[in-house]
Scaffold this active site. Structure first.
Site, mmCIF file in Angstrom:
data_model
loop_
_atom_site.group_PDB
_atom_site.id
_atom_site.type_symbol
_atom_site.label_atom_id
_atom_site.label_comp_id
_atom_site.label_asym_id
_atom_site.label_seq_id
_atom_site.Cartn_x
_atom_site.Cartn_y
_atom_site.Cartn_z
ATOM 1 C CD GLU A 82 -2.601 -1.174 2.639
ATOM 2 O OE1 GLU A 82 -3.714 -1.689 2.637
ATOM 3 O OE2 GLU A 82 -2.064 -0.700 3.665
ATOM 4 C CG ASP A 110 -4.856 -4.288 9.642
ATOM 5 O OD1 ASP A 110 -5.198 -5.373 9.150
ATOM 6 O OD2 ASP A 110 -3.708 -4.027 9.984
#
Lengths: 350, 350
Positions: B65, B236
């Site tokens: 990410e 998450d």
């Protein structure tokens, strides 16, 4: 206890100095050819890639962008800014760095400067496309805009397309003189011109690469005759274009990634459904390139993440043989991966 | 000719080793408090920030990410991977690095390791929120999941909320022993438990932080009494949650950035319009925090780019006084910004 990082924690880093050494070690023209080969390989497997338009953070003065992509095995991204007013303060308009990572583990495997590498890959891409689309046996290029990218463009056209003469023009005479001086002795006839019209005389390839962040008309319609190839580099963000719309209407238009080019490229001036051809389709034979000697071909280049990916792959493949990198202690890697805190405690010197 | 880079070309780099030295130089608890202060300052000016959900590249084995943000003056982003299977191969589940840049010029001004820094900022954020939402005078925390983040969470709760006792539980007994050993001598009562139920006994704060990339039920409904604060760290990413949906229904839910948490957090199990409160609103007084002693408060934490931005700001502000960095030759910066090619030519050693 030692706090020496393990191999996995060390990321090979190619500094600006190492990149310059690498270019000279390989030879700039050979490296441009090598980069073009890597870019061609990746364009031919275009459909494999995870493609997403760049993630841009715009401000009044410029833009900062992240350009990620992945082929499923390797992930790459580039950080790049574009700040046209920087040159007035002695800074680069564009600076960049990039990273490759292993998709399977998520661990970075290369960090590299990309200001120089972007100049090299942009030029290699332009020349790869010109070899595909320009009239056969093109020998003369007009280089409109003689800034930081101009010599790289010229050298790539020589190395990859057999260019013999370049005709330089810039609104700033000093830029043209700088470019001509840098190109002296590299085996090209270099002609300094005082107007864009003069630069275009006899050129089969016309490259535009100017840096103003605005709609400008570097080339107007009546300057462009039939049969040329236009390599338009400078129209590369929203609100920034270089060509008169009438030229676009007369041209067969080729792009890297339509979703991005329609927002950033010359074709932001055209209707959203104006037909364009993707370069990868020409390379794989899925689409036609130049169809006649009279056709005007236009490469509306904005730069795409896959080209950076190819360039980083190329650099990575040179590391072992050249040793032109340093190992960067960038990743925490405790012996027991769950024991990050223990590693921190053991690093305590008192 | 010299090829020594100018100051502008050199980016301060904080290695893993320098980050460990920095933590010890400042003191881990003081640094956690300092990070919490910086995060609070940035949360209070939340509406200033350019916010975008992270740009994720998912693969079968994990995710890579990029998390960018900007406050208009400074731009920051973090590279972070999440690969749960990595621990089986002796690698970290999460590694990270981050960058700050000057918005006005686009030039990077800090590159830093962020594996350790992310552990520190995640813990500081959890404790900042617990100070806001947990029952007054909370002294006991249950720590469910005793992996790489667990000691940081515990130490931050001590430094910022006055925690006195931690009750550890993990399905892997060795993880609990590792965590207890690391926490020994830090001024806390540490109790190793053999079930989650035992760990929760008498705890006012319950922190869950496990790493499987799947829907798991670490806490079931009948384990949670009234009046506790749940600090849920491990849910998450899409498909990864830790809490039974019934707990969510009984809790007042607090999040960082709803657009991201609804995709990645515990609340991906709830309806899209389920009410949540944003932490920054509680900090500024625009929304209420805990309203009664009986209320169950839940911080559904997924980690947001602004926390990384705050952490990098904090690190940057320590550089001058500590000197704990090296200067990285990452940006090409020729004397004349248009003369990149000339800089390259002059670097030629032959």
């Amino acid at each position: 206890m030692t706090t020496t990082p393990s191999d996995k924690a060390l990321v090979p880093f190619v500094s600006v100095d190492h990149m310059m050494q690498l270019i000279h070690y390989i030879g700039a023209e050979d490296m441009l050819r090598g980069l073009a080969d890597y870019i061609e390989v990746d364009f031919r497997r275009w459909q494999l890639f995870d493609k997403t338009p760049r993630v841009a953070s715009h401000s009044a003065e410029g833009v900062i962008e992240l350009m990620p992509t992945s082929d499923g095995d390797v992930y790459g991204f580039k950080y790049v800014n574009g700040h046209p007013k920087n040159t007035r303060e002695g800074l680069q308009t564009v600076t960049a760095f990039g990273l490759l990572a292993d998709v399977a583990s998520g661990y970075p495997v290369l960090l590299s400067e990309m200001t120089l590498l972007t100049a090299m890959r942009t030029a290699a891409t332009s020349a790869l496309v010109a070899r595909l689309l320009a009239p056969k046996h093109s020998k003369v290029m007009a280089m409109i805009g003689n800034g930081a990218q101009s010599e790289f463009q010229t050298l790539a056209m020589k190395a990859i397309c057999g260019l013999r003469e370049v005709r330089l023009y810039d609104t700033d005479r000093a830029a043209t003189e700088k470019c001509a001086a840098n190109l002296a002795g590299l085996g090209l006839t270099v002609t300094q011109c005082t107007t864009a019209e003069e630069a275009i005389l006899g050129a089969q390839i016309i490259t535009t690469c100017t840096a103003d962040k605005q709609y400008a008309t570097i080339l107007s319609d009546n300057m462009i005759g039939s049969g040329v190839h236009i390599n338009a580099i400078g129209g590369d963000c929203p609100g920034k274009t270089e060509l008169a719309p009438a030229i676009l209407q007369r041209s067969e238009i080729f792009v890297e990634y339509p979703e991005q080019t329609r927002v950033e490229g010359e074709i932001q001036q055209l209707a959203e459904d104006h037909p364009v051809t993707e370069i990868w389709q020409v390379l794989t034979g899925a689409a036609e390139g130049r169809c006649s000697d009279e056709q005007i071909t236009l490469f509306d280049s904005v730069g795409f993440a896959i080209e950076d990916f190819s360039a980083l792959r190329y650099v990575r493949d040179q590391l072992q043989a050249t040793g032109l990198y340093t190992a960067l202690d960038m990743l925490a890697d405790p012996d027991d991966p769950r024991d990050l805190f223990g590693m921190l405690q053991r690093a305590r010197s008192d």
